[in-house]
Write an enzyme that holds these catalytic residues in place. Sequence first.
Site, short mmCIF file in Angstrom:
data_model
loop_
_atom_site.label_atom_id
_atom_site.label_comp_id
_atom_site.label_asym_id
_atom_site.label_seq_id
_atom_site.Cartn_x
_atom_site.Cartn_y
_atom_site.Cartn_z
N PHE A 98 -0.26 24.99 50.38
CA PHE A 98 -1.66 25.40 50.50
C PHE A 98 -2.48 25.05 49.27
O PHE A 98 -3.70 24.96 49.36
CB PHE A 98 -1.74 26.91 50.74
CG PHE A 98 -1.52 27.76 49.51
CD1 PHE A 98 -2.57 28.04 48.63
CD2 PHE A 98 -0.27 28.29 49.22
CE1 PHE A 98 -2.37 28.81 47.49
CE2 PHE A 98 -0.06 29.06 48.09
CZ PHE A 98 -1.12 29.32 47.23
N LYS A 113 3.38 18.43 58.52
CA LYS A 113 3.22 19.85 58.80
C LYS A 113 2.48 20.46 57.63
O LYS A 113 3.04 20.79 56.60
CB LYS A 113 4.60 20.52 58.97
CG LYS A 113 4.60 21.79 59.83
CD LYS A 113 3.98 23.01 59.24
CE LYS A 113 4.52 23.59 58.00
NZ LYS A 113 3.72 24.80 57.59
N GLU A 120 -0.03 26.36 56.99
CA GLU A 120 -0.75 27.08 58.04
C GLU A 120 -1.92 27.88 57.46
O GLU A 120 -2.72 28.43 58.22
CB GLU A 120 0.20 28.01 58.79
CG GLU A 120 0.83 29.12 57.99
CD GLU A 120 2.12 28.70 57.28
OE1 GLU A 120 2.91 29.61 56.94
OE2 GLU A 120 2.33 27.49 57.05
N ARG A 121 -2.03 27.92 56.13
CA ARG A 121 -3.12 28.67 55.51
C ARG A 121 -4.40 27.84 55.39
O ARG A 121 -5.49 28.40 55.33
CB ARG A 121 -2.70 29.15 54.13
CG ARG A 121 -1.47 30.04 54.12
CD ARG A 121 -1.06 30.33 52.70
NE ARG A 121 0.18 31.09 52.63
CZ ARG A 121 0.77 31.44 51.50
NH1 ARG A 121 0.21 31.09 50.35
NH2 ARG A 121 1.89 32.13 51.50
N CYS A 176 1.12 24.03 40.71
CA CYS A 176 2.50 23.94 40.25
C CYS A 176 2.56 23.45 38.81
O CYS A 176 3.58 23.61 38.14
CB CYS A 176 3.33 23.05 41.16
SG CYS A 176 2.79 21.34 41.23
N GLU A 196 7.73 32.61 38.64
CA GLU A 196 6.45 31.92 38.84
C GLU A 196 5.48 32.90 39.50
O GLU A 196 5.71 33.33 40.63
CB GLU A 196 6.64 30.69 39.72
CG GLU A 196 5.34 29.91 39.91
CD GLU A 196 5.52 28.66 40.75
OE1 GLU A 196 6.23 28.75 41.79
OE2 GLU A 196 4.98 27.60 40.38
#
Length: 565
Positions: free
Chosen positions: A217, A241, A244-245, A349, A448
């Site tokens: 996301f 894929k 989904e957010r 990240c 994290e």
Amino acid sequence: MIRTTTARPLSLSLSMRLRATAPATRSFASPALASSSSSSSKVEKGTLSPLALKAAEEVSSKWRGTTATGGKTMNYIGGEFTESKAEKWLEVRDPSTQTLLTTVPETTADEFAQAVEAASQAYKTWSKTSIMRRQRVMFELQHLIRQHSPDIAKSIVLEQGKTFADAQGDVGRGLQVVETATAITSTLLGDKLEVSQDMDTFSRRLPLGVTAAITPFNFPAMIVLWSAALATVTGNTLIVKPSERDPGATMIIAELCERAGVPPGVINVVHGSAPTVNRICDDPAIKAISFVGGDKAGKHIYDRATPLGKRVQANLGAKNHAVIMPDANKNLTLNAVAGAAFGAAGQRCMALSVAIFVGTAREWIPELIERAKELKVSGGFEEGTDLGPVISPEAKTRIESYIASVEEEGGKVLLDGRGCTVPEYPHGNFVGPTVVEAVTTMKAYKDEIFGPVLTIVSADTLDDAIAIVNANRYGNGASVFTNSGSTARKFELEAEPGQIGVNVAVPVPLPMFNWSGNKGSFKGDIPFYGKSGLDFYTQRKTTTSLWPAADAVGNRASVHMPQIH
């Protein structure tokens, strides 16, 4: 005090002052969004901010696969945007207001199989399409992304919460990969050598087949383009894929690929959560999987797919450090540290999550806190905003629980972002810039956090600082701030993370180089983009051929074992 503004400066609640706070309940709520019914409803006027509402209407009216006004997100299979027959739908909500923007299908098994079949059939012709033709598609895609980057960025702000400027940077970094892919006619060259008289051996790179990308996301444009460019320009087909957010950027990119001349089936987009991921891991037609995301999902994908013979590259979690030496340029250092720690609300990240102040550099900490306080927290479309909301209420709860854990374990909260309120956005998932002081045994240091939280650790010497960096289980990136060439050289050689910065807080390489995270931040053998990206999406084939010149005139067969001299 941190400024939170929309169009004008606004005050935060007193909870945002520098303070000690009561411990919050620790939560590890799932980040997955709740499911909803398949019904769609139009956004109510005034629910989104005026700027966001305008952007939502523009995105929804221009692009076929996505909507930001309450409708359904489409699958993209075989060159067609189609509405899923899914029974389960996932909600995508604006992180600043919780307004429902779209619903995303949990793609059915039959729809997934259709995407794999479309990609398999398209591979038969796309893999044989000339490299010049594939290069021309990349040139056209480059032009289209540049032309329509504002719309992609608007979709990102609506669904993910980034500031508009940061969202444009997301698109821009992905565009750089497309630009690099246009050099494919030079970078995909093979090798040839005459190994003996009249005998040649040559090596060439061939595509793998159907590949897949499972994207996160936090960079919904950039990371999709890593695969969309490199997988297809090398002759593979691709199933994406997206998270989904925030699927909207991927859907716009898919339409731009179509306009650029990517044939039907070469790129397909399916949606969903764990069931779709597992189908990607298990389907025998899929030869390689590129994943960026969290530890749990990445390890699951790697462990499930590699025993089936698939290539997997998985970028996992990170805990990036900056070592701050007393001889560093103070102004450069403090600006760089604050920007890297709090930009994108810490949801990168490669975000800077640990600052190691060496010796007397600790005297700079109060000034760093003052700079953090000056950052503006608001909706992503508002002018002058430095950081927007985090992705979800669950993420906000998790981040705040990590802040609370610092005091529970004996550390200090030097600047507290809990309870951050923006009056124009009372329902936003806001966490203000946070600075905590901890030791390396604390949860806030080890895990994290993925939020705007900077952990400060102290060290007496450069050797001590390097030891802290190297003891950490992650290995994405580390930086040193110094004016000493010898200090920089020592750090560069001895620090273990794969991406090193010298007076650079976010040492992400441009796409002509390789992404080079290591240790617990990466699973797989072949990293992302650059030369290694081409290696990931291709396989080597060597051919040895003999065309004896003597055959043109000779008439006697040889029965001896061939010798290579």
